[in-house]
Write an enzyme that holds these catalytic residues in place. Structure first.
Site, PDB file in Angstrom:
ATOM      1  N   GLY A  78       0.841  -1.201   0.000  1.00  0.00           N
ATOM      2  CA  GLY A  78       0.000   0.000   0.000  1.00  0.00           C
ATOM      3  C   GLY A  78       0.874   1.247   0.000  1.00  0.00           C
ATOM      4  CB  SER A  79       2.418   3.103  -2.374  1.00  0.00           C
ATOM      5  OG  SER A  79       1.573   2.855  -3.494  1.00  0.00           O
ATOM      6  CD1 TRP A 136      -1.186   4.421   8.005  1.00  0.00           C
ATOM      7  CD2 TRP A 136       0.237   6.125   8.319  1.00  0.00           C
ATOM      8  NE1 TRP A 136      -0.645   4.305   9.261  1.00  0.00           N
ATOM      9  CE2 TRP A 136       0.234   5.325   9.473  1.00  0.00           C
ATOM     10  CE3 TRP A 136       1.070   7.242   8.273  1.00  0.00           C
ATOM     11  CZ2 TRP A 136       1.025   5.608  10.598  1.00  0.00           C
ATOM     12  CZ3 TRP A 136       1.863   7.531   9.381  1.00  0.00           C
ATOM     13  CH2 TRP A 136       1.837   6.727  10.526  1.00  0.00           C
ATOM     14  N   GLY A 137       0.756   4.602   3.749  1.00  0.00           N
ATOM     15  CA  GLY A 137       1.655   3.531   3.316  1.00  0.00           C
ATOM     16  C   GLY A 137       3.045   4.074   3.021  1.00  0.00           C
ATOM     17  CB  ALA A 167       0.083  10.219   6.119  1.00  0.00           C
ATOM     18  CE  LYS A 210      -8.695   7.660  13.204  1.00  0.00           C
ATOM     19  NZ  LYS A 210      -8.484   8.532  12.046  1.00  0.00           N
ATOM     20  NE  ARG A 239      -6.953  10.779   4.747  1.00  0.00           N
ATOM     21  CZ  ARG A 239      -6.353   9.644   4.411  1.00  0.00           C
ATOM     22  NH1 ARG A 239      -5.730   9.542   3.244  1.00  0.00           N
ATOM     23  NH2 ARG A 239      -6.380   8.607   5.209  1.00  0.00           N
ATOM     24  CG  ASN A 240     -12.596  10.141   7.882  1.00  0.00           C
ATOM     25  OD1 ASN A 240     -13.399   9.612   7.121  1.00  0.00           O
ATOM     26  ND2 ASN A 240     -11.425   9.585   8.179  1.00  0.00           N
ATOM     27  CD  GLN A 258      -9.970   3.703   4.854  1.00  0.00           C
ATOM     28  OE1 GLN A 258      -9.513   2.624   5.182  1.00  0.00           O
ATOM     29  NE2 GLN A 258     -10.504   3.901   3.661  1.00  0.00           N
TER      30      GLN A 258
END
Ligand code: NAD
Ligand code: 13P
Length: 346
Positions: free
Chosen positions: A10-11, A14-15, A157, A208, A273-274, A302
Site C-alpha cells: 500500500g503506497s 500512510w503507506g 501521514a 474514531k 480528511r474525514n 475510511q
C-alpha cells in the site's frame, strides 16, 4: 541469512509514510534487516509517467505524499508477488475497501507468503458480515496464516513524514512480535508503545473515523469548541463501550491512555480528511462520494464506510440505539437526516 526482509503493501499517504520510517530503520539496524525495503505500488500514470518510475527516480511519491523525500533503499514495485517474495516482515496499509482484493491475490498461489512471515496492519476499518464483526488484523491472520499485529495512533501521514514528533501504539499478539515491531518502527520522532490489546488498537483506529465525521459536521454547522469537545467525549465513550461489548480481551486503557485512543481521536477531529470532508458535506450538501473525489486527489475516506458497516452490524444485533452518535452520523451521511440533528437528544 537471518536478516528480515521488509515489504510494505500500500503506497497511499500512510503507506508511503510508514514505508519511509521502516526503510530508515532498516538502515539504522543493519544486523537485523536487509537494507532494501519493497513498496507495493498499484500502478498508475502521473503526468504521463509510471508512478513506480517516479518514486524510484525522484524518491518522492508525488501523487500521495508530495514534497517528502524518501530514502533510496525504498524500492517501488508494481507486482505484489515480487514485493512479498522472501519477506518476513509485511506491513499492510491499503485503504480498507481494497484489502480483500490484495488478500485474494496473495493467497491465489500457495507459497507466495513466506511461512515465517509476521504481519502488521495499519488499516483503519472493520469487517462486518451479518451479526459478526471482526478486525482486519484477525482477518489477515486467518487468511494469510501469519500472526498479525495492529498499528494505530495520532498519525496524520504528512506530519509524520515531515518528521514532526508523534507517538503510535502497536497491539501485538506476543512479546516476540512486540520486540520486532518496535525495532521496525520506533524512531526519535515516531515513538512506539506496544500493548497486548490487538483488538482495542484496531477498533479505536477504526471507530474514531466515525467520530471525526461528527467533528467535521460540527465545524460545518459553525458550532464552537464546547460542542466539539462534547462530541469527542461522547465519541470516545461509544468507541470504548462498543469495543468492550463486542470484542474479547480489550483494555479500556487503550482508549483512555494510548496514542491509538484519545490522541488519535483528537488529531483526527482537528486535522484529518474525514473531518475536512464532513465539514464540506454540511456546507455544500454534496454526497461524500463527490466530495472525496473533489478534495482528496485519489486518497480514500475510511469513516463513511465504517459508519455504514457499524450501523449495519448494530442494526443486525438490534442495538443501534445504544450508540446514538454513531447512529446519527450514519443517518446524516446516508439517509438524509439534516446535519442540525447531530446533537439533538444526545
Ligand atoms: P490513501 O487514502 O492515500 O489512498 C490511496 C491508496 O489507495 C493508494 O495506495 C492507491 O494505490 C490505493 N488504491 C486506490 N484505488 C485502489 C484499488 N482499486 N485497489 C487497490 N488499491 C487502490 O491511503 P492511506 O492514507 O495510505 O490509507 C491506508 C490506511 O491507512 C487507511 O485505512 C487509513 O485509515 C490508514 N491511515 C491513514 C493515515 C493518513 O494520515 N493518511 C494515518 C493513519 C492511518
Ligand atoms: P483521516 O483518514 O481522517 O485523515 O485520519 C488519519 C488518521 O487516521 C490519523 O491517525
Amino acid at each position: 541469512s537471518g536478516k528480515h526482509r521488509i515489504a510494505v503493501i500500500g503506497s497511499g499517504s500512510w503507506g508511503t509514510a510508514l514505508a519511509k520510517i521502516a526503510a530508515e530503520n532498516a538502515l539504522r539496524h543493519p544486523s537485523r534487516f536487509h537494507s532494501e525495503v519493497r513498496l507495493w505500488v498499484r500502478q498508475k500514470q502521473v503526468n504521463g509517467k509510471k508512478l513506480t518510475d517516479v518514486i524510484n527516480k525522484t524518491h518522492m511519491n508525488s501523487n500521495y505524499l508530495p514534497g517528502v523525500l524518501l530514502p533510496e533503499n525504498l524500492v517501488a514495485t508494481p507486482k505484489l508477488s515480487d514485493v512479498v517474495k522472501d519477506a518476513t516482515i509485511i506491513i499492510m496499509v491499503t485503504p480498507h475497501q481494497f484489502l480483500h482484493t490484495v488478500i485474494s491475490e496473495l493467497t491465489r498461489i500457495p507459497g507466495t507468503i513466506h511461512p515465517g512471515a509476521r504481519v502488521v496492519s495499519a488499516i483503519k476499518g472493520v469487517e462486518v458480515e451479518g451479526t459478526n464483526i471482526s478486525t482486519f488484523a484477525s482477518l489477515i491472520e486467518k487468511e494469510l496464516g501469519t500472526p498479525c499485529s495492529a498499528l494505530s495512533g495520532a498519525n496524520i501521514a504528512l506530519e509524520v513524514a515531515q518528521g514532526q514528533f508523534c507517538e503510535t501504539t502497536i497491539g501485538c499478539p506476543s512479546s516476540d512480535d512486540a520486540k520486532l515491531w518496535h525495532a521496525v518502527f520506533d524512531a526519535p520522532t515516531f515513538r512506539v508503545n506496544t500493548v497486548e490489546d490487538v483488538n482495542g488498537v484496531s477498533l479505536s483506529g477504526a471507530l474514531k473515523n466515525v467520530v471525526a465525521l461528527a467533528a467535521g459536521m460540527v465545524d460545518g454547522l459553525r458550532l464552537g469548541g464546547n460542542t466539539k469537545a462534547a462530541i469527542l467525549r461522547i465519541g470516545l465513550q461509544e468507541m470504548t463501550n462498543f469495543t468492550l461489548e463486542f470484542f474479547d480481551g480489550v483494555q479500556a486503557a487503550t482508549f483512555s491512555n494510548e496514542s491509538a485512543g484519545i490522541a488519535d481521536l483528537i488529531t483526527t477531529c482537528y486535522g484529518g480528511r474525514n473531518r475536512k470532508c464532513a465539514e464540506e458535506f454540511v456546507k455544500t450538501g454534496h454526497s461524500f462520494e463527490v466530495i472525496e473525489r473533489r478534495l482528496l486527489n485519489g486518497q480514500k475516506l475510511q469513516g463513511t464506510a465504517t459508519a455504514e458497516e457499524v450501523n449495519r452490524f448494530l442494526t443486525a444485533r438490534g442495538c443501534a440505539d445504544k450508540y446514538p452518535l454513531f447512529e446519527k452520523v450514519f443517518k446524516i451521511s446516508f439517509e438524509g437526516m439534516p446535519p442540525s440533528q447531530l446533537v439533538k437528544g444526545l
